[in-house]
Design an enzyme around this catalytic site. Structure first.
Site, PDB file in Angstrom:
ATOM      1  N   GLN A   1      63.945  23.915  24.924  1.00  0.00           N
ATOM      2  CA  GLN A   1      63.189  24.499  25.822  1.00  0.00           C
ATOM      3  C   GLN A   1      63.371  24.120  27.330  1.00  0.00           C
ATOM      4  O   GLN A   1      63.609  24.867  28.197  1.00  0.00           O
ATOM      5  CB  GLN A   1      61.600  24.267  25.649  1.00  0.00           C
ATOM      6  CG  GLN A   1      60.972  24.521  24.461  1.00  0.00           C
ATOM      7  CD  GLN A   1      61.159  25.835  23.950  1.00  0.00           C
ATOM      8  OE1 GLN A   1      60.945  26.633  24.825  1.00  0.00           O
ATOM      9  NE2 GLN A   1      61.377  26.049  22.815  1.00  0.00           N
TER      10      GLN A   1
ATOM     11  N   ARG B   1      56.327  30.805  21.134  1.00  0.00           N
ATOM     12  CA  ARG B   1      56.654  29.549  21.791  1.00  0.00           C
ATOM     13  C   ARG B   1      55.436  29.344  22.697  1.00  0.00           C
ATOM     14  O   ARG B   1      54.979  28.304  22.632  1.00  0.00           O
ATOM     15  CB  ARG B   1      57.820  29.950  22.695  1.00  0.00           C
ATOM     16  CG  ARG B   1      59.099  29.589  22.164  1.00  0.00           C
ATOM     17  CD  ARG B   1      60.138  29.921  22.993  1.00  0.00           C
ATOM     18  NE  ARG B   1      61.286  29.523  22.073  1.00  0.00           N
ATOM     19  CZ  ARG B   1      62.497  29.398  22.507  1.00  0.00           C
ATOM     20  NH1 ARG B   1      62.921  29.926  23.822  1.00  0.00           N
ATOM     21  NH2 ARG B   1      63.727  29.236  21.739  1.00  0.00           N
TER      22      ARG B   1
ATOM     23  N   PHE C   1      59.951  23.032  16.088  1.00  0.00           N
ATOM     24  CA  PHE C   1      59.947  24.576  15.838  1.00  0.00           C
ATOM     25  C   PHE C   1      59.693  25.584  16.786  1.00  0.00           C
ATOM     26  O   PHE C   1      59.706  24.910  18.046  1.00  0.00           O
ATOM     27  CB  PHE C   1      59.203  24.969  14.568  1.00  0.00           C
ATOM     28  CG  PHE C   1      57.873  25.092  14.454  1.00  0.00           C
ATOM     29  CD1 PHE C   1      56.930  24.831  15.631  1.00  0.00           C
ATOM     30  CD2 PHE C   1      57.276  25.131  13.353  1.00  0.00           C
ATOM     31  CE1 PHE C   1      55.623  25.010  15.319  1.00  0.00           C
ATOM     32  CE2 PHE C   1      55.920  25.237  13.072  1.00  0.00           C
ATOM     33  CZ  PHE C   1      55.170  25.091  14.095  1.00  0.00           C
ATOM     34  N   GLU C   2      60.390  26.630  16.868  1.00  0.00           N
ATOM     35  CA  GLU C   2      60.258  27.728  17.796  1.00  0.00           C
ATOM     36  C   GLU C   2      61.281  27.364  19.078  1.00  0.00           C
ATOM     37  O   GLU C   2      60.964  27.313  20.207  1.00  0.00           O
ATOM     38  CB  GLU C   2      59.030  28.015  18.532  1.00  0.00           C
ATOM     39  CG  GLU C   2      58.174  28.818  17.822  1.00  0.00           C
ATOM     40  CD  GLU C   2      58.684  30.060  17.086  1.00  0.00           C
ATOM     41  OE1 GLU C   2      59.669  30.637  17.717  1.00  0.00           O
ATOM     42  OE2 GLU C   2      58.566  30.358  15.889  1.00  0.00           O
ATOM     43  N   GLY C   3      62.265  26.407  18.778  1.00  0.00           N
ATOM     44  CA  GLY C   3      63.234  25.842  19.447  1.00  0.00           C
ATOM     45  C   GLY C   3      62.565  24.593  19.920  1.00  0.00           C
ATOM     46  O   GLY C   3      61.647  24.476  20.534  1.00  0.00           O
TER      47      GLY C   3
END
Ligand SMILES: Cc1cc2nc3c(=O)[nH]c(=O)nc-3n(C[C@H](O)[C@H](O)[C@H](O)COP(=O)(O)OP(=O)(O)OC[C@H]3O[C@@H](n4cnc5c(N)ncnc54)[C@H](O)[C@@H]3O)c2cc1C
Length: 590
Positions: A447, A296, A440-442
């Site tokens: 977040q 992240r 991506f990555e949440g």
């Protein structure tokens, strides 16, 4: 063709004059990283990124990755050769622990190098970033044997890594994950299932790929509490540790997508592939979070990196492109028209990018330094405080830097006018590449929820209170000459406190109030953090008036305070409006 110059002097200024990294010489790896060595590393990295990777960025975008009928994947022309150079230069594991072959360099230095890598060629740089995520997960959760078997080759870059979470039915909600793991008598597991959207899932850059895969052991509880993490190598290892027999994992297809064409986004089929549990059974999500947190932060850096390269190209274009006359009278009367950099609206966009980039870089490096302290300090209290900072800032850096980073690539495209929309100048690639960083990555909405729902209340709000105390302590100590910078920051900090208090009072009874305001809260938080960075940059600039470019920093700081920071008031107003109008319509009304 876009151009790129790595901002080496800017990074040196931040490390030396703003963060004073020499004060951390007691941490392992820091004393060896003398200013001369740091500069030499940055200059070498800049040469590699500018000379080798940047010229491949267009090719990678145009040619993309190719999957062949046997399931193998070829990366774009030039990538394999460049990857060999990346490995030979020792860039992959530069910060990794020396006991497994890394160089142990401070992350505050190598995170700056990551920015250069992403600016010059994000799709290429992602291959090695994923390996580093795998290193972080195995280092923190793997057995001694797993560390010995996998870490040295991941750290050297001989082998690559991936993270396999997403399945067709779930990306955010991993509780729905179906991939199965069946225990075998020898202690291994047979992994069966389909993962989608797996970055760097298959390619020709390395001899082996170490997949980290989330799967559910037969009989495990449903939901996120029944997920475990497995190491599944593409080639099983021989007893001597070398890559041997092919494992039952293959790339079923690669996705056609909007950007990062040079990075293979794969559907991965696990057909009874052999894997080994890493970390505790059913605690796989916890173990994977080590990888995700590192990823992240890295994605936040991607947002900054694309904003920086887009800015550099927009500046060059704005100085060259002739259109209209300055409102205050012609600035270049001998030319057919003035360059568009004279126009306030073009300046608005350039200054927004510049004011963001400089403060975002400071925020990234400050947080990377905290990461070094969290991992390397011998003082438990210091480690705890640094870890708190890291946890709190991770969603902010990921969410805010990618939202604004994308917006900045669009602003750069706008400065190019129609020439930004066509492919020739390469700016539209920055827009397309930057877009994925918000997803991506949440996704960024997640977040924001992580920040509001988990990070704020964690440990009784300890991390947040420490951040508030640091910023308000700084404001109290600041001298009168800092008023143009510190006063707006104080106001914005007050609004952040007010927003926090509003959640404390209004979210427990109606969680939608937190959900509806979370993105505004994350943006408000980001602006305060960037504002604080600007004050620290101004301090350093005032202390170094003899150095080149310091007056420019004071102007850019003023722009940030006057034209960007006031957005905090809008964010606060939206938060305090609550969820009512957002949620009132029933789903059928849409
Ligand atoms: C190019 C590319 C590369 C990728 N690389 C990888 C990789 O290497 N490994 C990997 O495992 N995955 C990877 N992904 C997958 C990526 O991480 C997911 O797409 C992302 O996490 C979102 O999941 P989803 O697509 O299933 O969207 P969904 O989960 O369906 O979400 C859709 C939307 O709904 C929102 N939403 C969902 N739930 C909530 C909620 N509870 N509250 C508020 N909003 C919500 C989301 O924020 C999002 O905006 C990649 C994806 C792409 C496109």
């Amino acid at each position: 063709m876009p151009t790129y110059r790595a901002p080496v002097d800017e990074v040196m200024f931040l490390l030396r004059d703003v963060l004073h990294v020499e004060r951390y010489n007691n941490l392992p790896g820091f004393a060896e990283a003398t200013p001369d060595i740091v500069e030499a590393v940055l200059v070498e990295a800049a040469k590699f990124c500018e000379g080798v990777l940047a010229p491949l960025n267009r090719t990678g975008d145009k040619e993309g990755c190719r999957r062949h009928p046997d399931g193998s994947v070829t990366t774009p022309p030039g990538f394999k050769d460049a990857y060999g150079k990346l490995v030979a230069g020792g860039w992959v594991g530069a910060s990794a622990p020396a006991e497994f072959g890394g160089q142990g360099l401070p992350t505050v230095l190598t995170q700056a190098v990551r920015e250069f890598l992403y600016s010059s060629n994000m799709a290429f740089a992602m291959y090695s970033s994923l390996a580093l995520g795998a290193v972080a997960a195995i280092y923190s959760h793997g057995s001694a044997e797993q560390k010995a078997r996998y870490l040295p080759k991941l750290i050297s870059g001989e082998w690559a890594g991936t993270m396999n979470l997403t399945e067709p039915q779930c990306g955010t909600d991993l509780g729905q994950l179906r991939c199965r793991a069946v225990p075998q008598p020898d202690g291994s597991y047979k992994i069966t299932g389909t993962k989608i959207f797996i970055s760097a899932g298959e390619h020709d850059l390395t001899d082996n790929i170490i997949h980290l895969v989330l799967a559910r052991i037969d009989g495990a509880p449903p939901g996120t509490k029944g997920i475990s993490l497995f190491i599944v190598p593409k080639f099983l290892l021989n007893p001597d540790g070398a890559a041997g027999e092919r494992n039952a994992v293959s790339c079923g297809s690669i996705e056609e997508k909007m950007g990062i064409h040079g990075n293979a986004t794969c559907v991965m089929n696990y057909d009874g592939a052999t894997g080994w549990l890493t970390g505790e059974k059913h605690r796989g999500l916890y173990a994977m979070f080590t990888m995700m947190n590192s990823a992240r932060l890295s994605v936040g850096v991607q947002g900054l990196a694309l904003s920086e390269v887009a800015y550099q190209n927009a500046v060059a274009y704005a100085k060259e492109r002739l259109a209209g006359r300055a409102l205050s009278g012609a600035k270049f009367p001998q030319k057919a028209a003035d360059p568009i950099i004279v126009h306030p609206d073009v300046r608005r966009m350039l200054m927004t990018m510049r004011a963001f980039n400089e403060a975002a870089r400071a925020l990234v490096l400050w947080t990377a330094l905290k990461g070094d302290i969290a991992r390397r300090s011998t003082d438990a209290k210091e480690r705890e405080a640094a870890d708190d900072h890291l946890g709190l800032m991770t969603p902010v850096i990921k969410g805010v830097l990618t939202d604004q980073g994308f917006a900045n690539t669009v602003a750069a495209q706008q400065i190019f006018g129609g020439h930004g929309y066509i492919a020739e100048h390469g700016v539209e690639q920055f827009v397309r590449d930057a877009r994925i960083t918000m997803i991506f990555e949440g996704a960024n909405g997640i977040q924001a929820l992580d920040l509001v729902g988990r990070k704020l209340p964690k440990d009784g709000g300890r991390a947040l209170q420490a951040f508030f105390a640091e910023v308000s302590g700084y404001i109290k100590e600041a001298d009168a000459a800092m008023a143009p910078y510190v006063n707006p920051l104080e106001e914005a900090l007050g609004e952040l406190r007010e927003a926090t208090q509003w959640f404390v009072q209004n979210a427990p009874g109606n969680p939608d109030n937190a959900g509806a305001g979370a993105t505004d809260y994350m943006q408000l938080f980001g602006l305060v953090a960037l504002g604080y960075m600007w004050c620290r940059i101004v301090d350093a600039a005032k202390a170094n008036t003899a150095a080149a470019g310091m007056d420019d920093k004071l102007v850019t700081a003023r722009f940030f305070m006057e034209r960007m920071l006031p957005a905090t008031t809008t964010h606060l107003a939206r938060i305090k409006a609550g969820a009512a109008s957002t949620m009132a319509l029933p789903a059928e009304a849409f």
